[in-house]
Design an enzyme around this catalytic site. Structure first.
Site, mmCIF file in Angstrom:
data_model
loop_
_atom_site.group_PDB
_atom_site.id
_atom_site.type_symbol
_atom_site.label_atom_id
_atom_site.label_comp_id
_atom_site.label_asym_id
_atom_site.label_seq_id
_atom_site.Cartn_x
_atom_site.Cartn_y
_atom_site.Cartn_z
ATOM 1 N N LYS A 196 39.309 46.942 46.196
ATOM 2 C CA LYS A 196 40.013 45.762 45.712
ATOM 3 C C LYS A 196 40.667 45.081 46.907
ATOM 4 O O LYS A 196 41.544 45.644 47.557
ATOM 5 C CB LYS A 196 41.059 46.151 44.681
ATOM 6 C CG LYS A 196 41.853 44.955 44.182
ATOM 7 C CD LYS A 196 42.753 45.305 43.028
ATOM 8 C CE LYS A 196 43.587 44.096 42.635
ATOM 9 N NZ LYS A 196 44.480 44.402 41.522
ATOM 10 N N ARG A 206 47.445 35.471 38.552
ATOM 11 C CA ARG A 206 48.878 35.722 38.751
ATOM 12 C C ARG A 206 49.713 34.700 38.012
ATOM 13 O O ARG A 206 50.785 35.019 37.504
ATOM 14 C CB ARG A 206 49.199 35.766 40.248
ATOM 15 C CG ARG A 206 48.605 37.018 40.881
ATOM 16 C CD ARG A 206 48.902 37.125 42.359
ATOM 17 N NE ARG A 206 48.110 38.211 42.934
ATOM 18 C CZ ARG A 206 48.002 38.448 44.231
ATOM 19 N NH1 ARG A 206 48.641 37.686 45.098
ATOM 20 N NH2 ARG A 206 47.266 39.449 44.664
ATOM 21 N N ARG A 218 50.567 41.542 48.865
ATOM 22 C CA ARG A 218 49.974 42.831 48.522
ATOM 23 C C ARG A 218 49.134 43.421 49.659
ATOM 24 O O ARG A 218 48.372 44.355 49.459
ATOM 25 C CB ARG A 218 49.083 42.683 47.289
ATOM 26 C CG ARG A 218 49.787 42.158 46.057
ATOM 27 C CD ARG A 218 49.041 42.605 44.801
ATOM 28 N NE ARG A 218 49.228 41.731 43.657
ATOM 29 C CZ ARG A 218 50.374 41.562 43.006
ATOM 30 N NH1 ARG A 218 51.459 42.189 43.399
ATOM 31 N NH2 ARG A 218 50.428 40.752 41.969
ATOM 32 N N GLU A 234 37.184 53.867 50.684
ATOM 33 C CA GLU A 234 38.009 53.816 49.475
ATOM 34 C C GLU A 234 37.201 54.267 48.248
ATOM 35 O O GLU A 234 37.701 54.991 47.391
ATOM 36 C CB GLU A 234 38.487 52.376 49.227
ATOM 37 C CG GLU A 234 39.651 51.928 50.097
ATOM 38 C CD GLU A 234 40.990 52.426 49.557
ATOM 39 O OE1 GLU A 234 41.001 53.251 48.624
ATOM 40 O OE2 GLU A 234 42.030 51.981 50.076
ATOM 41 N N LYS A 249 35.969 44.129 43.963
ATOM 42 C CA LYS A 249 36.688 42.974 43.441
ATOM 43 C C LYS A 249 37.343 42.211 44.586
ATOM 44 O O LYS A 249 37.991 42.846 45.411
ATOM 45 C CB LYS A 249 37.757 43.471 42.471
ATOM 46 C CG LYS A 249 38.643 42.404 41.900
ATOM 47 C CD LYS A 249 39.748 43.031 41.107
ATOM 48 C CE LYS A 249 40.743 41.933 40.786
ATOM 49 N NZ LYS A 249 41.995 42.427 40.341
ATOM 50 N N SER A 275 39.590 35.487 38.695
ATOM 51 C CA SER A 275 40.107 34.214 38.177
ATOM 52 C C SER A 275 39.835 33.037 39.113
ATOM 53 O O SER A 275 39.528 31.943 38.661
ATOM 54 C CB SER A 275 41.606 34.349 37.908
ATOM 55 O OG SER A 275 42.299 34.719 39.086
ATOM 56 N N TYR A 314 35.352 36.088 33.238
ATOM 57 C CA TYR A 314 35.977 35.196 32.255
ATOM 58 C C TYR A 314 34.935 34.316 31.581
ATOM 59 O O TYR A 314 35.240 33.611 30.628
ATOM 60 C CB TYR A 314 37.051 34.333 32.940
ATOM 61 C CG TYR A 314 38.154 35.189 33.541
ATOM 62 C CD1 TYR A 314 39.157 35.711 32.729
ATOM 63 C CD2 TYR A 314 38.149 35.542 34.888
ATOM 64 C CE1 TYR A 314 40.135 36.544 33.253
ATOM 65 C CE2 TYR A 314 39.121 36.370 35.427
ATOM 66 C CZ TYR A 314 40.118 36.866 34.607
ATOM 67 O OH TYR A 314 41.078 37.694 35.127
HETATM 68 C C1 PBG Z 1 46.557 43.843 38.664
HETATM 69 C C2 PBG Z 1 45.355 42.984 38.674
HETATM 70 C C3 PBG Z 1 45.146 41.734 39.298
HETATM 71 C C4 PBG Z 1 43.884 41.317 38.922
HETATM 72 C C5 PBG Z 1 43.333 42.304 38.123
HETATM 73 N N1 PBG Z 1 44.254 43.336 37.998
HETATM 74 C C6 PBG Z 1 46.073 40.900 40.094
HETATM 75 C C7 PBG Z 1 46.388 41.223 41.488
HETATM 76 O O1 PBG Z 1 45.978 42.239 42.055
HETATM 77 O O2 PBG Z 1 47.184 40.439 42.015
HETATM 78 C C8 PBG Z 1 43.248 40.011 39.309
HETATM 79 C C9 PBG Z 1 42.205 39.512 38.364
HETATM 80 C C10 PBG Z 1 41.791 38.108 38.551
HETATM 81 O O3 PBG Z 1 42.167 37.414 39.508
HETATM 82 O O4 PBG Z 1 41.027 37.650 37.695
HETATM 83 N N2 PBG Z 1 46.832 44.509 39.833
#
Ligand code: PBG
Length: 332
Positions: A196, A206, A218, A234, A249, A275, A314
């Site tokens: 991720k 967010r 993050r 990982e 991701k 997203s 989505y």
């Molecule tokens: C929670 C999480 C996130 C997403 C999925 N699980 C947000 C992040 O890490 O800030 C993002 C999903 C998306 O952007 O569609 N940690």
């Protein structure tokens, strides 16, 4: 043999021929639909940053699930928004929280006809928006693992088929596996958000989850996007800790990472069209710069071609309509 005997165009003559020879296929059962469930709302609330998506009530999430089932989508991925956030993110392990209620209701109504995947993180539940517990201004890795264990147990107890830890703490998969096994949830699977990335493409999510970090970012726990060897490391760590499935991701900007991971690992691979990827497509389609159906399909088929078994998107419902030729809905 070469030209003029060899003519690749022979196999591209008709739509049926092209369809029959497609190396990569996108089927409804390859797709996972993300859904947001919220506490403290009376009616489904449209999410501005994710047009066509809603913060769902107990009732409306079941209607979405019924639609997913009727479309042949096998899994939903649940995110929760608590009525109140706190420093610990305690809403995440509330046995009566929105995700837990939705999991129970979905399993009761749809049984084995729909799989419930629960996102397992604290960032939607903490006032500071970070994915774990804080020690000063830093996220405390090991302390957070205990919280994740509680979340995993509460989600599994509510009926989640698969829990999906997304916080990128070291050791999170092992901590969750142990917690689940110790509480009799040995059948609950783990889909690890393994690779991720610290990505700019989570912006609309967010906004939807109110989970933008109040300070800092993050990058201290999510992965640097430039590193695909580290992504493999990982991923292997998560598999060694007991992950049943792994994830890359975002998806579109990391197709090479999906490909490397899928070539190497012995477990199913998921990829998340996040997203911001949705937002780019949606905005360009709305402007008339991209043709909707082929653009959506190409973005998803590419993720499958790279090697993903499952694609979280989505656009899952739209994709099924496009594949099955029932596309009617204009983009909202
Ligand atoms: C929670 C999480 C996130 C997403 C999925 N699980 C947000 C992040 O890490 O800030 C993002 C999903 C998306 O952007 O569609 N940690």
């Amino acid at each position: 043999m070469s030209f003029p005997e060899s003519r690749p165009r022979r196999l591209r003559r008709t739509p049926l021929l092209r369809k029959a020879l497609a190396e990569t296929r996108l089927r409804p059962e390859d797709l996972v639909l993300p859904l947001f469930v919220a506490d403290g709302i009376e009616a489904p609330r449209p999410i501005d940053s994710l047009p066509g998506h809603f913060h769902h009530t107990d009732q409306s999430v079941l209607e979405e699930c019924a639609e997913a089932v009727s479309l042949g989508i096998p899994m939903v991925l649940l995110f929760g928004l608590p009525a109140d956030k706190d420093v610990q993110g305690s809403g995440a392990w509330d046995s009566n929280g929105a995700v837990q209620r939705a999991s129970r209701n979905i399993k009761e109504r749809f049984g084995d006809d729909l799989l419930v995947v629960t996102d397992l993180c604290l960032c939607e539940y903490t006032t500071h928006g970070h994915c774990g517990l804080l020690k000063g201004e830093a996220v405390d890795n090991d302390g957070t693992l205990e919280a994740y264990a509680q979340v995993a147990i509460s989600q599994a107890a509510a009926g989640a088929d698969i829990v999906a830890p997304s916080g990128m703490m070291d050791g999170q998969v092992a901590a969750i596996r142990t917690a689940l096994d110790d509480t009799g949830h040995d059948e609950t699977a783990i889909l690890a958000y393994s690779a991720k990335m610290a990505s700019a493409f989570y912006g609309p999510f967010r906004d939807a989850a109110g989970s933008t970090p109040a300070f800092g970012d993050r990058r201290g726990y999510q992965m640097p996007g430039a590193n695909s060897r580290e992504a493999l490391r990982e991923t292997w760590l998560d598999i060694d800790e007991g992950a049943d499935m792994v994830m890359v991701k975002p998806a579109g900007p990391y197709l090479d990472v999906i490909s490397r991971v899928a070539d190497e690992v012995p477990v199913p691979v998921a990829a998340y069209q996040v997203s911001g990827e949705f937002g780019m497509l949606h905005a360009a389609i709305e402007k008339g710069w991209l043709e909707r159906d082929p653009a959506i399909l190409e973005s998803l088929v590419s993720i499958r071609r790279a090697g993903a078994d499952l694609v979280i998107s989505y656009l899952a419902k739209e994709a099924v309509h496009i594949i099955t030729g029932t596309s009617a809905k204009p983009p909202q």
